[in-house]
Design a protein around this motif. Structure first.
Motif, PDB file in Angstrom:
ATOM      1  N   LEU A 189      24.770  -6.591  34.822  1.00  8.68           N
ATOM      2  CA  LEU A 189      23.582  -5.748  34.955  1.00  8.68           C
ATOM      3  C   LEU A 189      23.619  -4.658  33.883  1.00  8.68           C
ATOM      4  O   LEU A 189      24.681  -4.137  33.544  1.00  8.68           O
ATOM      5  CB  LEU A 189      23.527  -5.080  36.334  1.00  8.68           C
ATOM      6  N   LEU A 190      22.438  -4.308  33.398  1.00 14.43           N
ATOM      7  CA  LEU A 190      22.253  -3.092  32.611  1.00 14.43           C
ATOM      8  C   LEU A 190      21.423  -2.161  33.483  1.00 14.43           C
ATOM      9  O   LEU A 190      20.344  -2.543  33.946  1.00 14.43           O
ATOM     10  CB  LEU A 190      21.524  -3.392  31.304  1.00 14.43           C
ATOM     11  N   VAL A 191      21.918  -0.957  33.744  1.00 13.40           N
ATOM     12  CA  VAL A 191      21.255  -0.027  34.655  1.00 13.40           C
ATOM     13  C   VAL A 191      20.913   1.259  33.899  1.00 13.40           C
ATOM     14  O   VAL A 191      21.780   1.870  33.269  1.00 13.40           O
ATOM     15  CB  VAL A 191      22.149   0.300  35.871  1.00 13.40           C
ATOM     16  N   LEU A 192      19.637   1.647  33.962  1.00 15.50           N
ATOM     17  CA  LEU A 192      19.170   2.914  33.402  1.00 15.50           C
ATOM     18  C   LEU A 192      18.662   3.763  34.551  1.00 15.50           C
ATOM     19  O   LEU A 192      17.778   3.342  35.300  1.00 15.50           O
ATOM     20  CB  LEU A 192      18.058   2.678  32.382  1.00 15.50           C
ATOM     21  N   ASP A 193      19.203   4.953  34.691  1.00 20.26           N
ATOM     22  CA  ASP A 193      18.934   5.785  35.863  1.00 20.26           C
ATOM     23  C   ASP A 193      18.349   7.119  35.440  1.00 20.26           C
ATOM     24  O   ASP A 193      18.988   7.904  34.750  1.00 20.26           O
ATOM     25  CB  ASP A 193      20.235   6.002  36.650  1.00 20.26           C
TER      26      ASP A 193
ATOM     27  N   ASP B 241      12.074   5.788  42.736  1.00 17.80           N
ATOM     28  CA  ASP B 241      11.683   4.385  42.748  1.00 17.80           C
ATOM     29  C   ASP B 241      12.715   3.531  42.020  1.00 17.80           C
ATOM     30  O   ASP B 241      13.602   4.043  41.332  1.00 17.80           O
ATOM     31  CB  ASP B 241      10.314   4.209  42.086  1.00 17.80           C
ATOM     32  N   ALA B 242      12.558   2.213  42.182  1.00 20.57           N
ATOM     33  CA  ALA B 242      13.435   1.260  41.505  1.00 20.57           C
ATOM     34  C   ALA B 242      12.582   0.184  40.845  1.00 20.57           C
ATOM     35  O   ALA B 242      11.563  -0.243  41.387  1.00 20.57           O
ATOM     36  CB  ALA B 242      14.407   0.631  42.493  1.00 20.57           C
ATOM     37  N   VAL B 243      13.013  -0.246  39.668  1.00 22.53           N
ATOM     38  CA  VAL B 243      12.321  -1.287  38.906  1.00 22.53           C
ATOM     39  C   VAL B 243      13.350  -2.307  38.449  1.00 22.53           C
ATOM     40  O   VAL B 243      14.360  -1.938  37.840  1.00 22.53           O
ATOM     41  CB  VAL B 243      11.594  -0.717  37.671  1.00 22.53           C
ATOM     42  N   VAL B 244      13.114  -3.567  38.751  1.00 21.05           N
ATOM     43  CA  VAL B 244      13.908  -4.647  38.169  1.00 21.05           C
ATOM     44  C   VAL B 244      13.120  -5.198  36.987  1.00 21.05           C
ATOM     45  O   VAL B 244      11.939  -5.539  37.119  1.00 21.05           O
ATOM     46  CB  VAL B 244      14.201  -5.747  39.198  1.00 21.05           C
TER      47      VAL B 244
ATOM     48  N   ALA C 160      15.031  -4.195  27.246  1.00 19.51           N
ATOM     49  CA  ALA C 160      15.039  -2.747  27.443  1.00 19.51           C
ATOM     50  C   ALA C 160      14.400  -2.040  26.257  1.00 19.51           C
ATOM     51  O   ALA C 160      13.649  -1.070  26.418  1.00 19.51           O
ATOM     52  CB  ALA C 160      16.469  -2.248  27.645  1.00 19.51           C
ATOM     53  N   GLU C 161      14.669  -2.565  25.050  1.00 18.54           N
ATOM     54  CA  GLU C 161      14.082  -1.977  23.845  1.00 18.54           C
ATOM     55  C   GLU C 161      12.604  -2.321  23.723  1.00 18.54           C
ATOM     56  O   GLU C 161      11.772  -1.453  23.474  1.00 18.54           O
ATOM     57  CB  GLU C 161      14.841  -2.460  22.614  1.00 18.54           C
ATOM     58  N   ARG C 162      12.270  -3.601  23.923  1.00 20.59           N
ATOM     59  CA  ARG C 162      10.906  -4.048  23.660  1.00 20.59           C
ATOM     60  C   ARG C 162       9.906  -3.500  24.681  1.00 20.59           C
ATOM     61  O   ARG C 162       8.749  -3.248  24.350  1.00 20.59           O
ATOM     62  CB  ARG C 162      10.867  -5.574  23.638  1.00 20.59           C
ATOM     63  N   LEU C 163      10.326  -3.343  25.927  1.00 21.49           N
ATOM     64  CA  LEU C 163       9.434  -2.779  26.946  1.00 21.49           C
ATOM     65  C   LEU C 163       9.638  -1.275  27.138  1.00 21.49           C
ATOM     66  O   LEU C 163       9.070  -0.690  28.063  1.00 21.49           O
ATOM     67  CB  LEU C 163       9.631  -3.506  28.277  1.00 21.49           C
ATOM     68  N   GLU C 164      10.456  -0.664  26.267  1.00 14.03           N
ATOM     69  CA  GLU C 164      10.664   0.789  26.291  1.00 14.03           C
ATOM     70  C   GLU C 164      11.063   1.253  27.692  1.00 14.03           C
ATOM     71  O   GLU C 164      10.485   2.180  28.261  1.00 14.03           O
ATOM     72  CB  GLU C 164       9.400   1.507  25.813  1.00 14.03           C
ATOM     73  N   VAL C 165      12.091   0.610  28.227  1.00 17.66           N
ATOM     74  CA  VAL C 165      12.501   0.889  29.603  1.00 17.66           C
ATOM     75  C   VAL C 165      13.015   2.327  29.787  1.00 17.66           C
ATOM     76  O   VAL C 165      12.766   2.926  30.840  1.00 17.66           O
ATOM     77  CB  VAL C 165      13.523  -0.153  30.086  1.00 17.66           C
ATOM     78  N   PRO C 166      13.709   2.937  28.821  1.00 20.63           N
ATOM     79  CA  PRO C 166      14.066   4.347  29.019  1.00 20.63           C
ATOM     80  C   PRO C 166      12.843   5.231  29.281  1.00 20.63           C
ATOM     81  O   PRO C 166      12.874   6.113  30.150  1.00 20.63           O
ATOM     82  CB  PRO C 166      14.771   4.721  27.714  1.00 20.63           C
ATOM     83  N   ALA C 167      11.750   5.001  28.546  1.00 18.75           N
ATOM     84  CA  ALA C 167      10.524   5.774  28.788  1.00 18.75           C
ATOM     85  C   ALA C 167       9.921   5.436  30.140  1.00 18.75           C
ATOM     86  O   ALA C 167       9.350   6.308  30.813  1.00 18.75           O
ATOM     87  CB  ALA C 167       9.510   5.499  27.673  1.00 18.75           C
ATOM     88  N   LEU C 168      10.059   4.196  30.573  1.00 18.46           N
ATOM     89  CA  LEU C 168       9.542   3.790  31.884  1.00 18.46           C
ATOM     90  C   LEU C 168      10.253   4.531  33.007  1.00 18.46           C
ATOM     91  O   LEU C 168       9.599   5.080  33.908  1.00 18.46           O
ATOM     92  CB  LEU C 168       9.710   2.273  32.059  1.00 18.46           C
ATOM     93  N   VAL C 169      11.583   4.582  32.958  1.00 16.45           N
ATOM     94  CA  VAL C 169      12.300   5.247  34.056  1.00 16.45           C
ATOM     95  C   VAL C 169      12.080   6.751  34.018  1.00 16.45           C
ATOM     96  O   VAL C 169      12.033   7.407  35.071  1.00 16.45           O
ATOM     97  CB  VAL C 169      13.800   4.896  34.051  1.00 16.45           C
ATOM     98  N   GLU C 170      11.917   7.323  32.819  1.00 20.81           N
ATOM     99  CA  GLU C 170      11.604   8.753  32.745  1.00 20.81           C
ATOM    100  C   GLU C 170      10.240   9.040  33.346  1.00 20.81           C
ATOM    101  O   GLU C 170      10.067  10.022  34.079  1.00 20.81           O
ATOM    102  CB  GLU C 170      11.653   9.221  31.290  1.00 20.81           C
ATOM    103  N   ARG C 171       9.260   8.199  33.042  1.00 19.35           N
ATOM    104  CA  ARG C 171       7.903   8.407  33.566  1.00 19.35           C
ATOM    105  C   ARG C 171       7.850   8.297  35.080  1.00 19.35           C
ATOM    106  O   ARG C 171       7.163   9.070  35.752  1.00 19.35           O
ATOM    107  CB  ARG C 171       6.956   7.374  32.932  1.00 19.35           C
TER     108      ARG C 171
ATOM    109  N   GLY D 100      10.588   8.500  37.106  1.00 19.84           N
ATOM    110  CA  GLY D 100      11.720   9.104  37.791  1.00 19.84           C
ATOM    111  C   GLY D 100      12.464   8.059  38.590  1.00 19.84           C
ATOM    112  O   GLY D 100      12.745   8.231  39.784  1.00 19.84           O
ATOM    113  N   ALA D 101      12.795   6.957  37.929  1.00 23.39           N
ATOM    114  CA  ALA D 101      13.244   5.753  38.627  1.00 23.39           C
ATOM    115  C   ALA D 101      14.587   5.267  38.098  1.00 23.39           C
ATOM    116  O   ALA D 101      15.117   5.746  37.098  1.00 23.39           O
ATOM    117  CB  ALA D 101      12.205   4.648  38.471  1.00 23.39           C
ATOM    118  N   VAL D 102      15.119   4.272  38.808  1.00 19.87           N
ATOM    119  CA  VAL D 102      16.253   3.485  38.363  1.00 19.87           C
ATOM    120  C   VAL D 102      15.727   2.133  37.914  1.00 19.87           C
ATOM    121  O   VAL D 102      14.941   1.506  38.630  1.00 19.87           O
ATOM    122  CB  VAL D 102      17.281   3.295  39.490  1.00 19.87           C
ATOM    123  N   ALA D 103      16.125   1.678  36.738  1.00 24.28           N
ATOM    124  CA  ALA D 103      15.781   0.337  36.268  1.00 24.28           C
ATOM    125  C   ALA D 103      17.038  -0.508  36.230  1.00 24.28           C
ATOM    126  O   ALA D 103      18.075  -0.072  35.720  1.00 24.28           O
ATOM    127  CB  ALA D 103      15.149   0.384  34.885  1.00 24.28           C
ATOM    128  N   VAL D 104      16.938  -1.701  36.780  1.00 19.61           N
ATOM    129  CA  VAL D 104      18.051  -2.646  36.784  1.00 19.61           C
ATOM    130  C   VAL D 104      17.617  -3.858  35.964  1.00 19.61           C
ATOM    131  O   VAL D 104      16.584  -4.478  36.254  1.00 19.61           O
ATOM    132  CB  VAL D 104      18.426  -3.062  38.211  1.00 19.61           C
TER     133      VAL D 104
END
Length: 336
Positions: free
Chosen positions: A85-89, A109-112, A125-136, A138-142
């Motif tokens: 797993l790659l987890v961004l929190d 919230d949580a996003v897979v 994670a790079e192509r869908l800009e997941v760091p910006a997604l979890v910041e927006r 306030g979520a955990v992305a798995v």
């Protein structure tokens, strides 16, 4: 070596044969196995020679025929606990943290997030800009990675080793969502690109109680029945040749076809599908799509409405794309 001459990929202790799915078109040819295995990792399929994705494989300039497609090798099941797993929190207002294990507590919230065929967690994670997604949010992305030498998900008729081997990817993702809720997640979303989006759809079709909403990019419904009631955002590239807006009978290197975008509401009659065609975009993640996805999820989509007429299908751009969805909705621009 298996009895059909193709190599078996070992990823666990047990071997298994895939069950046959009705209507699947499979051409077992070993001629191009080595050449195909050497192709680089991309998104839905490898970088195929000679424009194979448009369903009519053209030969190279010297007139030689293209290599015959071969299916990916089978894989054995893997314990969910052993899958990386790659987890961004960014939950609880904290800065984005990266890890390889679920947080002990989820505050928010949580996003897979599911990558495409032949891709991996880091790429999506790079192509869908997941760091910006979890910041927006306030979520955990798995972000898990699919099985196989060219990682894939069993989304039904697609794709690769996972689909051939009937990997229980629906159960795997559902287990992640259950665990995230048990650790405090308020909402659970699934975002997927291409083959990953197909798995997001399959999960919502078969286990709609597991997910609050799904968002997919350049994907489709790849199962015969979709009875689940769920809410989904769907972004489709108008020039996508892998998962065409107008549908395709057979993609040679995937051994399956895909329905037209306009047919999806009939395939998922209980779902609310926000369908949008992105003008000029191919099978890549379209420019602006990550922003659209995160702003759509930030609205906290509710349960599906029973008023189908109130759920527009929005298209944008080329006349061909507009015509493909014209029977089911209005024409407009894709936006956040």
């Amino acid at each position: 070596m298996r009895d059909d001459g193709l190599p078996r990929e070992r990823t666990g202790d047990r071997s298994r044969r895939p069950r046959r799915r009705p209507g699947r078109r499979v051409a077992l040819t070993a001629v191009a196995a080595l050449a195909l295995a050497a192709l680089p990792v991309t998104g839905l399929v490898p970088d195929l020679p000679w424009g194979a994705l448009d369903g009519a494989v053209a030969g190279p300039s010297d007139g030689a025929p293209p290599p015959a497609p071969v299916p990916d090798p089978l894989v054995d099941p893997v314990d969910p606990a052993d899958r990386p797993l790659l987890v961004l929190d960014a939950s609880g207002g904290r800065p984005v943290r990266q890890g390889d294990a679920l947080p002990a507590r989820v505050v928010g919230d949580a996003v897979v997030v599911l990558h495409g065929y032949t891709s991996n967690a880091a790429q999506i994670a790079e192509r869908l800009e997941v760091p910006a997604l979890v910041e927006r949010l306030g979520a955990v992305a798995v972000l898990p990675t699919g099985l196989g030498h060219r990682p894939s998900w069993d989304a039904g008729t697609c794709c690769g080793s996972a689909a051939r081997s009937d990997v229980d990817d629906v159960g795997f993702v559902a287990g992640l969502l259950d665990e995230l809720r048990a650790r405090g997640a308020r909402h659970a979303y699934v975002v997927g690109y291409s083959n990953g989006g197909m798995l997001a759809y399959r999960l919502a079709c078969e286990r709609p109680e597991e997910v609050d909403a799904v968002a997919v990019v350049n994907a489709t419904i790849a199962v015969d029945r979709c009875d689940g009631a769920f809410t989904a955002l769907h972004l489709a590239g108008a020039e996508d040749r892998a998962v065409p807006v107008e549908g395709v009978d057979l993609v040679p290197y995937l051994f399956t076809g895909f329905p037209a975008l306009a047919d999806l509401p009939a395939l998922a009659p209980a779902a609310d599908l926000d369908l949008r065609v992105v003008p000029g975009a191919g099978h890549e993640v379209p420019e602006g799509a990550p922003t659209t996805v995160r702003e759509w999820l930030a609205t906290r989509p509710g349960p599906p409405t029973t008023d189908r007429a109130a759920v527009p299908v929005v298209a944008g751009g080329a006349a061909g794309a507009a015509g493909a969805v014209g029977a089911v909705g209005a024409v407009g621009a894709v936006g956040g």
